[in-house]
Design an enzyme around this catalytic site. Structure first.
Site, PDB file in Angstrom:
ATOM      1  N   HIS A  99      -4.174   0.421  -0.114  1.00 46.23           N
ATOM      2  CA  HIS A  99      -3.995  -0.741  -0.900  1.00 46.23           C
ATOM      3  C   HIS A  99      -5.237   0.278  -1.928  1.00 46.23           C
ATOM      4  O   HIS A  99      -6.258  -0.016  -1.751  1.00 46.23           O
ATOM      5  CB  HIS A  99      -4.454  -1.610  -0.817  1.00 46.23           C
ATOM      6  CG  HIS A  99      -3.883  -2.931  -1.590  1.00 46.23           C
ATOM      7  ND1 HIS A  99      -4.395  -2.797  -2.688  1.00 46.23           N
ATOM      8  CD2 HIS A  99      -2.593  -2.588  -1.904  1.00 46.23           C
ATOM      9  CE1 HIS A  99      -4.083  -3.782  -4.249  1.00 46.23           C
ATOM     10  NE2 HIS A  99      -3.252  -3.547  -3.330  1.00 46.23           N
ATOM     11  N   GLU A 172       2.939   1.241  -5.559  1.00 48.92           N
ATOM     12  CA  GLU A 172       2.214   0.883  -5.981  1.00 48.92           C
ATOM     13  C   GLU A 172       1.239   1.514  -7.453  1.00 48.92           C
ATOM     14  O   GLU A 172       0.241   1.894  -7.002  1.00 48.92           O
ATOM     15  CB  GLU A 172       1.140   0.062  -5.509  1.00 48.92           C
ATOM     16  CG  GLU A 172       2.267  -0.744  -4.598  1.00 48.92           C
ATOM     17  CD  GLU A 172       1.251  -2.388  -3.889  1.00 48.92           C
ATOM     18  OE1 GLU A 172       1.441  -3.367  -3.779  1.00 48.92           O
ATOM     19  OE2 GLU A 172       0.022  -1.809  -3.237  1.00 48.92           O
TER      20      GLU A 172
END
Length: 261
Positions: A99, A172
């Site tokens: 992430h 993302e």
């Protein structure tokens, strides 16, 4: 034989929810299990303190449960880390890796994401590999280059039969996530995801699913899930209460039932 779900829709809670709050969410999701759609694989990624409890509550459902990070080593002098063996001991299904917050604040690199991906596959966990360009990458025209480097770095340590394991990517864009994130236009997200899928296919020799994450909400979820290269949604704060998650699931399911993609 029942077909496998085509789409993945889930949420990571980041550093949120007490054990009691996590339990309440999981119980409500379990109680709504009859509303599930066979085309959608649901998943939840709680903080470490709640994973075992959430997995236990959802054990009789099809919901997959994961962790937000792990180390690549099985054990050792890695204070504060959690190993793939420990995640398996909690009966988890998925592990989120790479992430952008891990990359920015905790020194995660393409190299360490690759090590973790290989360890996850070796231990039978489904890696959910997050990739995404920053706003400066996008404005300088380097988005495709950065995304390619992240995909190759994450997958390049897999060999032989490991390349056939279940692996998920989550695109993302860094500028689209968080409380002040700006959702990517569906056409932009779809184009980037087409590039990501093509790079992964060159490495693995097959197509793997690519989810979109970045300010997904009830207003844009239907248009996003309709894009041909978006294989699911990785939702943030819009799904941190169970009503929001169920709302997005219901809207996507209804859209897909009438979709010809």
């Amino acid at each position: 034989m029942t077909a496998s779900p085509r789409y993945w829709i889930g949420t990571s809670w980041k550093m949120n929810k007490t054990l009691a709050e996590a339990r309440g969410f999981a119980e409500a999701l379990r109680d709504a299990d009859a509303l599930r759609d066979p085309a959608i694989q649901r998943f939840i990624i709680p903080p470490f303190t709640a994973v075992r409890e959430v997995k236990s509550i959802l054990s009789d459902t099809s919901v997959k449960v994961g962790a937000q990070n792990m180390h690549w080593a099985d054990q050792g002098a890695w204070t504060g880390e959690v190993s793939p063996l420990m995640l398996r001991d909690c009966n988890l299904d998925i592990v989120e890796l790479g992430h952008s917050e891990r990359r920015e604040h905790f020194g995660e690199t393409n190299e360490t994401v690759g090590l973790k991906t290989e360890a996850a596959v070796r231990h039978g966990l489904i890696p959910l590999i997050c990739i995404g360009e920053t706003l400066s990458d996008r404005e300088s025209g380097r988005a495709a280059e950065i995304l390619s480097e992240q995909v190759v770095g994450a997958l390049s340590k897999l060999s032989g039969s490991q390349k056939q394991a279940q692996i998920l990517l989550a695109y993302e864009p860094v500028w689209a996530i968080g409380e002040k994130g700006i959702p990517a236009e569906p056409s932009y997200a779809d184009a980037r995801q087409a590039e990501i899928i093509a790079v992964a296919e060159k490495v693995l020799g097959r197509r793997i699913p690519c989810l979109y994450g970045g300010s997904v909400n009830p207003d844009n979820c239907e248009e996003l899930i309709s894009c041909p290269h978006i294989d699911g949604l990785f939702i943030g704060r819009s799904a941190w209460n169970v009503e929001g998650y169920l709302d997005i699931l219901a809207k996507c399911a209804a859209k897909l039932r009438g979709d010809t993609k």
